[in-house]
Enzyme design. Structure first.
Site, PDB file in Angstrom:
ATOM      1  N   LYS A 105       0.818  -1.219   0.000  1.00 32.28           N
ATOM      2  CA  LYS A 105       0.000   0.000   0.000  1.00 32.28           C
ATOM      3  C   LYS A 105       0.850   1.267   0.000  1.00 32.28           C
ATOM      4  CE  LYS A 105      -4.051  -2.106   2.178  1.00 32.28           C
ATOM      5  NZ  LYS A 105      -4.932  -2.156   3.373  1.00 32.28           N
ATOM      6  N   LYS A 188      -9.442 -10.471  -9.150  1.00 32.22           N
ATOM      7  CA  LYS A 188     -10.486 -10.807  -8.188  1.00 32.22           C
ATOM      8  C   LYS A 188     -11.380  -9.591  -7.953  1.00 32.22           C
ATOM      9  CE  LYS A 188      -9.855 -13.411  -4.600  1.00 32.22           C
ATOM     10  NZ  LYS A 188      -9.351 -14.020  -3.346  1.00 32.22           N
ATOM     11  N   LYS A 191     -10.371  -7.208  -5.282  1.00 28.96           N
ATOM     12  CA  LYS A 191      -9.206  -6.354  -5.514  1.00 28.96           C
ATOM     13  C   LYS A 191      -9.447  -5.330  -6.614  1.00 28.96           C
ATOM     14  CE  LYS A 191      -6.775  -8.926  -2.659  1.00 28.96           C
ATOM     15  NZ  LYS A 191      -6.467  -8.449  -1.299  1.00 28.96           N
TER      16      LYS A 191
END
Length: 324
Positions: A105, A188, A191
Site C-alpha cells: 500500500k 479478483k 481487488k
C-alpha cells in the site's frame, strides 16, 4: 471488514459472510466493523459514519444474528486502541516493516503519504484478536502473515509478563468460489476498482442485471469451464455455481446448446434471488437508525465485557496502577 464503501460486493458475501453466518452456529463469535482501521487513510466523517451503519445493516441482513454473536463497531470498544499501544511497545520496528500489505500500500501511494497508523495497523489487528482470547480466527490465505504476528506478540507478552493471552490458531476460510471482476476476469472482484465489473449487494436489481449482461465473454460461443482460455465464461459459471449451490458440471450440462445470452440471464436471475432479500432487509434496518444503533449497542456491550477484562489483566501485568 472495514466500512470503506457504501455496499459490500458479491465477493465479500461469498468469500466471508456466508462462512461467518455458518460459524456462529458452532462458535461463540465476535464480528467487528473495523472503523479504526478505516481511518489509516483519509475519510470524510459523514461518509464513514454512513458506511459503518450500511456495513452493519448488510451483516445483519445476510444472517449475522445479534442474539448469537457479538456484532459491534471497533471504536465503541476503547480497549482495542488501548491494547494496541501496549502491543506497539513490544513490537520491533523491523518486524512491523516486514508486513507485506503495508509495503504494497505504501509503495502504491508513496511512502511519504502513508500514515503511521497504516504502518502499525497489523499491531492494532493483533489487539483486535487477542482481546477476546479466541482459539480460532477466521482468515483468508492473505491474512496468515498478520495472524503470525499476532501469535508472536501473544507469546512474547506471555513470556515476559506471565500467561495472559490464548495463542490463536488460523481457521482458514474455505472460499465458496473465486469471484472475479466481470470486466476483467483475471482480477479478483475484491481487488478490483472497476465499478462496472463489481456486483454490489446494495445496487438496484436493474443495475446488477445490466452489469452481468455486459460481462466480458469471448468469441467462440461455447459454454464450458476453462479458466485459462475462457476466463469470462468461467467466471460467470463460477458465480452461478456459488449462488445456486449447483456444481459447475451440472450447470454446463444444463446450458448445453445455449448461448452466452442465456448464461448471463441465468446468472443474473440466480444472483438477484440471493442478494435482493439481503438488500431489502438492509434498507429496512437503515430506515430505522435507532433500532440499528440499539443492536450495535448490544454487540458493543458484549464485546466490552470481555475486552475490558483482558485489558485489565494486561495493565496489571505490565505495572499500571488501576484507577480508583
Amino acid at each position: 471488514m472495514q466500512p470503506s464503501a457504501d455496499s459490500l460486493h458479491l465477493g465479500n458475501y461469498l468469500g466471508a459472510l456466508t462462512n461467518w453466518v455458518k460459524m456462529q452456529e458452532e462458535f461463540n463469535a465476535y464480528y467487528m466493523i473495523a472503523d479504526l482501521h478505516a481511518i489509516t487513510v483519509p475519510q470524510d466523517p459523514k461518509v464513514l459514519r454512513d458506511n459503518t451503519r450500511r456495513t452493519a445493516a448488510q451483516y445483519l441482513a445476510a444472517g449475522i444474528d445479534p442474539e448469537k454473536s457479538a456484532l459491534f463497531i471497533q471504536s465503541q470498544a476503547p480497549a482495542h486502541a488501548q491494547l494496541a499501544w501496549v502491543m506497539n511497545c513490544i513490537t520491533g520496528f523491523g518486524e512491523a516493516s516486514r508486513m507485506t500489505q503495508f509495503k504494497d500500500k505504501s509503495q502504491k501511494a508513496g511512502a511519504d503519504t502513508a500514515s503511521v497508523g497504516l504502518f502499525t495497523y497489523p499491531v492494532l489487528q493483533a489487539a483486535d484478536i487477542l482481546l477476546y482470547q479466541p482459539k480460532k480466527v477466521p482468515v483468508g490465505e492473505d491474512q496468515k502473515q498478520h495472524l503470525e504476528l499476532t501469535r508472536d506478540l501473544a507469546m512474547r507478552f506471555n513470556t515476559r509478563f506471565g500467561q495472559t493471552f490464548t495463542i490463536p490458531e488460523a481457521h482458514i476460510l474455505k472460499e465458496t468460489a473465486k469471484i472475479f471482476d466481470l470486466q476483467n476476469p483475471t482480477a479478483k472482484m475484491s481487488k478490483s476498482n472497476e465499478p462496472k465489473g463489481t456486483i454490489n449487494i446494495m445496487d438496484e436489481s436493474s443495475v446488477t442485471a445490466k452489469k452481468i449482461k455486459s460481462a466480458v465473454t469471448d468469441a467462440d460461443g461455447e459454454i464450458r469451464f476453462d479458466a485459462e482460455n475462457k476466463a469470462g465464461v468461467s467466471n460467470l459459471l463460477g458465480i452461478y455455481s456459488a449462488v445456486s449451490e449447483k456444481s459447475i458440471e451440472a450447470l454446463v450440462s444444463e446450458l448445453s446448446g445455449k448461448g452466452y445470452g442465456d448464461l448471463k440471464s441465468a446468472v443474473a436471475d440466480a444472483v438477484l434471488a440471493v442478494i435482493e432479500p439481503i438488500r431489502d432487509r438492509a434498507n429496512e434496518l437503515l430506515a430505522d437508525e435507532a433500532e440499528l444503533d440499539r443492536l450495535l449497542g448490544l454487540g458493543a456491550k458484549r464485546a466490552n465485557a470481555l475486552a475490558e477484562l483482558t485489558l485489565a489483566d494486561v495493565y496489571e501485568k505490565i505495572g499500571f496502577i488501576p484507577r480508583k
